[in-house]
Design an enzyme around this catalytic site. Structure first.
Site, PDB file in Angstrom:
ATOM      1  N   LYS A 149      -1.178 -19.190  -9.177  1.00 13.95           N
ATOM      2  CA  LYS A 149      -2.627 -19.289  -8.953  1.00 13.95           C
ATOM      3  C   LYS A 149      -3.370 -18.274  -9.827  1.00 13.95           C
ATOM      4  O   LYS A 149      -4.362 -18.602 -10.493  1.00 13.95           O
ATOM      5  CB  LYS A 149      -2.922 -19.037  -7.473  1.00 13.95           C
ATOM      6  CG  LYS A 149      -4.392 -18.814  -7.135  1.00 13.95           C
ATOM      7  CD  LYS A 149      -5.274 -20.009  -7.420  1.00 13.95           C
ATOM      8  CE  LYS A 149      -6.732 -19.705  -7.100  1.00 13.95           C
ATOM      9  NZ  LYS A 149      -7.636 -20.777  -7.550  1.00 13.95           N
ATOM     10  N   LYS A 164     -12.163  -9.823 -10.225  1.00 12.59           N
ATOM     11  CA  LYS A 164     -11.050  -9.572  -9.302  1.00 12.59           C
ATOM     12  C   LYS A 164      -9.801 -10.332  -9.764  1.00 12.59           C
ATOM     13  O   LYS A 164      -8.696  -9.784  -9.818  1.00 12.59           O
ATOM     14  CB  LYS A 164     -11.432 -10.021  -7.888  1.00 12.59           C
ATOM     15  CG  LYS A 164     -10.366  -9.753  -6.835  1.00 12.59           C
ATOM     16  CD  LYS A 164     -10.463 -10.725  -5.664  1.00 12.59           C
ATOM     17  CE  LYS A 164     -10.043 -12.139  -6.058  1.00 12.59           C
ATOM     18  NZ  LYS A 164      -9.722 -13.035  -4.949  1.00 12.59           N
ATOM     19  N   THR A 183      -6.688 -16.044  -2.909  1.00 14.00           N
ATOM     20  CA  THR A 183      -6.127 -15.583  -4.175  1.00 14.00           C
ATOM     21  C   THR A 183      -5.911 -14.085  -4.060  1.00 14.00           C
ATOM     22  O   THR A 183      -6.850 -13.308  -4.181  1.00 14.00           O
ATOM     23  CB  THR A 183      -7.079 -15.913  -5.331  1.00 14.00           C
ATOM     24  OG1 THR A 183      -7.281 -17.332  -5.353  1.00 14.00           O
ATOM     25  CG2 THR A 183      -6.490 -15.475  -6.661  1.00 14.00           C
TER      26      THR A 183
END
Lengths: 295, 295, 295, 295
Positions: free
Chosen positions: C170, C239, C94
């Site tokens: 995503k 994150k 990711t």
């Protein structure tokens, strides 16, 4: 003093002019050279390059953002490579604490001085030599460059030895200004929708608990819906709010009002307001309440 | 003038004392009678009932919230039933615009005058007769009761004929104060976690763009973490933010900073801070950033 | 196929194991080599270096963040320098859309293929080969590496030719999961403070409109207050929310729920929760409402 | 059973029709009588008054808000005054927990039964007798009225003896739906600005972790930008978010996502969207990102 000056935007040109008025010898550099030419009429020597502006005792940088400061500092002909040993880089730009830390280390390694000295005040204050300077760095170095601060500002605050503290204070101060813009914008949207006159409302606020320049200046812009020309553009406002959020991430401090402001600035930019003064974010509350968009 | 005064809390007792000092004849009522007894030592006549306090030219109410004002105004022995025709009800409490509207109509129907006159200032300012009064109502009626305002405040702002405008301005002003508390709290959490001294930071702010009583007062409380005794309790802060949100709902004006404040006050109350000064909401940012809770 | 696999954390180790089960020849690399040794027991060849893992038809990277992907891709012995012409880099990490764009260009210049193929699913789903794969890239290249997807997932979605679209989807998907955690956390704090049982409440939700894995999985963790061991750590949650905010900044899309989540994750980290599962942010509402902190 | 039914809007008319289909004897009342006439064609007896609808074993109320329920319940010819001892008031409206508590006490005092039985589902589900019923009250009373629930819904959840718990769960459920609308709206604004097709994106979500009716229904409305006719109007959405916030205030639980939703709904109403389906709040993110307003 022999002073190099890099970055001749609205703020920098006014600051450099005041250094000239105070009797300093100024070599001025700007990426687009016409700005340096304009300043030459006031006695500055136009610099042919960044390196050319680094021949004196001090070089002051007043640039838009981290990238611009990095671009003139690092690299083959940058400030680091060009400044004499013992000369001082005074960084007045509003940049990240991370960059301030990197500059501190790099100049120390090169045997040069570094002082972070961001300023508070809009272009009018810069022109009138009425800026507030927030300086931090090694005491002897700060002392050495204090004639620069005397020439551009009405008062200098010395924050200690760690340059990045000055940048953090500057970033937090701009966040506080933006938070005033937002909350005043909300309050004005509320009372004016009920028929209260915005100017009268502002007069009441600034005659009482809110008797401060920040309310008079930004309240006036909001009450008059005066968002052009931009004294400080919305894009710069977003940059500064992002600097506050980044500092908050490094220090692990959540900043919900700054988060709100980030979204407000993005909305303003996405809906045609990128060229407006940053105070226009305060007009988005009225827009959401059914008034016209500020752009 | 012959003045009735209802509500002798921190604020009301100080205001009533200043009416006495200015030479007015004051009949004072408080739900718990000991407060009225204390004021009697300064020359007030304790009232046996609400009706007893309504025998003069003016009755001033200074109560905690809408419910308290409704309780003394309506009903068999309330102000409406007891005040002479032509006498005036001056409402200095911070209440909803909806209640102000209802009071305006009810007193007009009863042939009585009504002036909304909320005040800005903490108990110290009330004691020093330094309040700011924001008054609205029929001009002749406002003129008639102006000696009251002269006795309690340093300046009176006349907002027009519609009483609820004064309440809206007061509500929005308290919202602005709370927004200063929140944003200062975030900024102080940020810079102090980086090692900047909060007092020095505040000195810098209030010497420059933020040179206003609201920053000095609330910034000082935050820098000293001085949340007891409460000059204005957190529960009252929540009440006022909810008044702002309610006004926003009626007028269809979204107020995201007020929404944030609502949640902040609920957090403070739910985590043991109900008794603290409302400035303690500004300490929640530091709590979230890992410091101790203010309670 | 001959497949290199770089990054053997909770997710990567399970994915690599399923490639082995499907009959592929896997050369596995991890910065700390003990992970590669463990996988060797299942038939993988441990790679001595990144370059050593780039000798096959495909190299899959499954790493924690942009920095880690940049570290193995660029530089003297990185993937770009080591992969054969025509071989394909499948990036399942990711990462930011900015990095995806940079990788797309760099591999194209090097005559190599690049497919972004992030996956949805926690470690249990990875172990069971039940991941959902979201892939984007040149159609022929995606086709070529589809046996990889068949081995690790239950279904593959092909999003088009632009790899960064897969990363954006995503990132947005993880933002949606986090928003479910936050809103469920608020709802559970509310009903449980009134005495409603959290498990019964969740059973009701997931039997009706909210009958989806995301509510069952994260609702279960919240109802049981089961935040260790972390299937996906709070630091990774932060994150990913920051990736969403960055994408929103590039595209000029304000994301107020993501802004709230950023502050929530910072609070969790600053108050001792960095090691917890990211679902613990959903417990902060109850903490603010007076319950114990999840850490 | 002999059932009175009060409130024949989109939802109520469908529920009453299903009671008729199940063989119950229904006397139907609506403030504007044409709705009752329409139902008469399906076999209901139109009631001349609220009291007239209270002659059976049960009276069901399905009304827009607290005010409407109070209006038919209290007062001279209201439900309380008209219902026989031992008969039951089933309240299916989405009302505040405070009103539920007041109804519980009032009916107990009058020797009548009271069951809170709010329902989940839009008008289509009501027409198909596929509602989910969330019921709470004295067990024997709930048991007695269970034929009502069997006729209108696909499943009934019994929450316990305290009626207001059912209302709180319903309120929290509507908050969760609204939070899905908001977060999906943000995610769709993000990916669609990058060129990802909204329908394809939704298909991906609802094939994986988000495979639930709430995502299919509201995601579909958002992807098709289908906000008229309103299945559930924006004004009702605001009402329900405010109920959640009120419950949070009583219980001292901050609800930041609900606060955001409140502001979103106010924006939608103030900018011309009052008549739209409440899912239109999810389109405000795209509006802020530069797309057209949903109204």
């Amino acid at each position: 003093m022999k002073i190099g000056f890099i970055g001749l935007g609205n703020m920098g040109a006014a600051m450099a002019a005041n250094l000239l008025k105070a009797g300093h010898v100024v070599t001025a550099y700007n990426r687009s050279p016409d700005k340096a030419t304009a300043l030459a009429a006031q006695g500055a020597r136009p610099a042919a390059s960044v390196a050319d502006a680094c021949q004196g005792d001090v070089v002051v940088t007043m640039l838009a953002n981290d990238d611009a400061v990095r671009a003139v500092t690092f690299g083959d002909d940058g400030i680091l490579a060009s400044l004499s040993e013992g000369a001082v880089h005074v960084s007045s730009s509003t940049v990240s604490t991370a960059l301030a830390e990197r500059l501190t280390e790099a100049h120390a390694t090169a045997g040069q001085g570094f002082v972070a000295a961001p300023v508070f005040g809009r272009p009018e204050a810069a022109a009138a030599a009425k800026l507030f300077v927030v300086a931090a760095g090694a005491p002897a170095t700060v002392e050495k460059v204090s004639p620069v601060f005397d020439a551009i500002g009405q008062r200098t605050f010395i924050l200690g030895e760690d340059p990045q503290a000055a940048n953090l204070v500057k970033i937090s101060g701009n966040f506080l200004i933006a938070s005033v813009i937002e909350s005043l914008g909300e309050a004005m949207a509320l009372v004016s929708k009920a028929g209260v006159d915005k100017q009268q409302y502002l007069e009441l606020l600034t005659s009482t608990l809110f008797d401060a320049p920040v309310y008079r200046t930004y309240g006036g812009l909001l009450a008059r819906e005066e968002f052009t020309p931009a004294g400080f553009a919305a894009t710069l406002g977003l940059k500064d709010v992002k600097l506050a959020l980044s500092a908050g991430e490094e220090l692990q401090v959540p900043l919900p009002v700054a988060s709100l402001l980030r979204d407000r600035f993005l909305t303003l930019l996405a809906t045609g307001g990128a060229e407006l003064d940053w105070s226009a974010v305060g007009a988005l509350s009225a827009w959401e309440a059914g008034s016209d968009h500020p752009a």
